[in-house]
Scaffold this active site. Structure first.
Site, short mmCIF file in Angstrom:
data_model
loop_
_atom_site.label_atom_id
_atom_site.label_comp_id
_atom_site.label_asym_id
_atom_site.label_seq_id
_atom_site.Cartn_x
_atom_site.Cartn_y
_atom_site.Cartn_z
N ASP A 106 0.78 -1.25 0.00
CA ASP A 106 0.00 0.00 0.00
C ASP A 106 0.82 1.30 0.00
OD1 ASP A 106 -1.92 -1.94 0.26
OD2 ASP A 106 -2.66 -1.30 2.20
N GLU A 110 -4.57 -0.81 -1.35
CA GLU A 110 -5.85 -0.93 -0.64
C GLU A 110 -6.88 -0.08 -1.36
OE1 GLU A 110 -5.74 0.26 3.49
OE2 GLU A 110 -7.88 -0.08 3.75
N LYS A 151 -6.55 -4.97 -3.05
CA LYS A 151 -7.14 -5.66 -1.90
C LYS A 151 -8.19 -4.77 -1.23
CE LYS A 151 -3.38 -4.43 1.33
NZ LYS A 151 -4.12 -3.68 2.32
N LYS A 192 -7.51 -5.05 4.93
CA LYS A 192 -6.21 -4.65 5.46
C LYS A 192 -5.19 -5.76 5.20
CE LYS A 192 -8.20 -0.98 7.20
NZ LYS A 192 -8.28 0.19 6.29
N VAL A 215 3.28 0.41 4.06
CA VAL A 215 2.58 1.17 5.10
C VAL A 215 1.16 0.61 5.25
CG1 VAL A 215 3.92 3.24 4.64
CG2 VAL A 215 1.75 2.95 3.45
N THR A 216 0.61 0.75 6.45
CA THR A 216 1.28 1.21 7.65
C THR A 216 1.64 0.01 8.52
OG1 THR A 216 -0.85 1.48 8.80
CG2 THR A 216 0.03 3.42 7.70
N CYS A 253 -2.06 -2.36 7.82
CA CYS A 253 -2.04 -3.36 6.74
C CYS A 253 -0.79 -4.25 6.76
CB CYS A 253 -2.20 -2.66 5.40
SG CYS A 253 -3.87 -1.98 5.21
N GLN A 265 7.71 -13.39 22.10
CA GLN A 265 7.54 -14.83 22.38
C GLN A 265 8.28 -15.71 21.36
OE1 GLN A 265 3.43 -15.93 23.74
NE2 GLN A 265 2.94 -13.88 23.00
C1 C5J Z 1 -2.98 0.69 5.55
C2 C5J Z 1 -4.75 1.93 6.60
N1 C5J Z 1 -2.48 0.43 4.36
N2 C5J Z 1 -3.99 2.38 7.59
N3 C5J Z 1 -4.22 1.24 5.57
O1 C5J Z 1 -2.33 0.50 6.55
O2 C5J Z 1 -5.93 2.17 6.58
#
Ligand code: C5J
Length: 227
Positions: free
Chosen positions: A26, A74, A131, A134, A159-160, A164, A204
């Site tokens: 993204d 996205e 997509k 996320k 990102v981010t 996602c 973990q």
């Molecule tokens: C992504 C969002 N790509 N933060 N989207 O992280 O909505």
């Protein structure tokens, strides 16, 4: 067979490059550029822009190695038929998916803000996955593509970090992939959430995967030429 040994947390990870893909999540104008939707909401997009230079170096190395490279975006269909009602009504009117934002309709495929920034634009032949969710596996062909290409490991950038990228790493783990997230090639609008998301992934003994960085990837690739 080319294998790299990458420094990572919680432990170094060995990767067969023929079974490893780079997935770039993204890197879209709406998230990264000053005139985009993320900035319009009051976010500091410079926090995300720091990923660009290290990601360019990783992309160049991955391309030189002939690795599988997958980019994601996205976004939703213009008629919003792939957008659950719960997502449509969550934010204030004017800032909702499909509303008119500064770079076209927000998170709608084909709009200017939906496009990937020029600095890390896909090259011809690289896979681009649109997509609606996320997590990049949800309602996409990603799983099928990885299966067909015999991929077992995903190096994750984009990102981010906390939304996602993290959602995709967690889904990858459940689907049986090793996920290695490059901490300088991912970013969040919140440095605290960035750190927290990475901490969860590597906790973990690597509950969801590994945390590494661009320098470790590049060093492990350089070691192939100078064993
Ligand atoms: C992504 C969002 N790509 N933060 N989207 O992280 O909505």
């Amino acid at each position: 067979m080319q294998k790299i040994l990458m420094q990572a947390e919680p432990a170094p990870v060995e990767l067969d490059l023929a079974e490893t893909a780079l997935i770039v999540i993204d890197m879209q104008k709406d998230f990264l550029v000053p005139g985009g939707f993320g900035a319009f909401l009051g976010n500091d997009v410079t926090l995300l822009q720091r990923t660009i230079a290290p990601l360019q170096a990783v992309l160049a190395a991955a391309r030189a190695l002939g690795m599988l490279i997958i980019h994601t975006r996205e976004g939703h269909l213009p008629d919003l038929s792939d957008c659950p009602p719960t997502k449509l009504t969550r934010w204030a009117p004017g800032t909702r998916i499909g509303d008119l934002g500064p770079m076209g309709r927000i998170l709608i495929r084909g709009e200017e803000g939906h496009g990937i920034i020029d600095e890390v634009a896909p090259l011809a032949g690289e896979i681009v996955i649109d997509k609606p969710g996320k997590n990049a596996f949800y309602a996409t062909d990603l799983g099928q593509i990885l299966h067909e290409k015999s991929i077992k490991n995903l190096i994750v950038a984009g990102v981010t970090t906390d939304v996602c990228c993290s959602a995709t790493v967690i889904a990858a783990n459940d689907q049986g992939y090793n996920a290695i997230i490059l901490q300088d090639c991912v970013a969040s609008y919140s440095p605290e959430r960035h750190t927290a998301a990475l901490a969860v992934i590597k906790a973990q003994g690597g509950i969801f995967g590994w945390v590494s960085d661009s320098q470790s990837f590049l060093a492990s690739v350089a070691a192939l030429a100078n064993p």
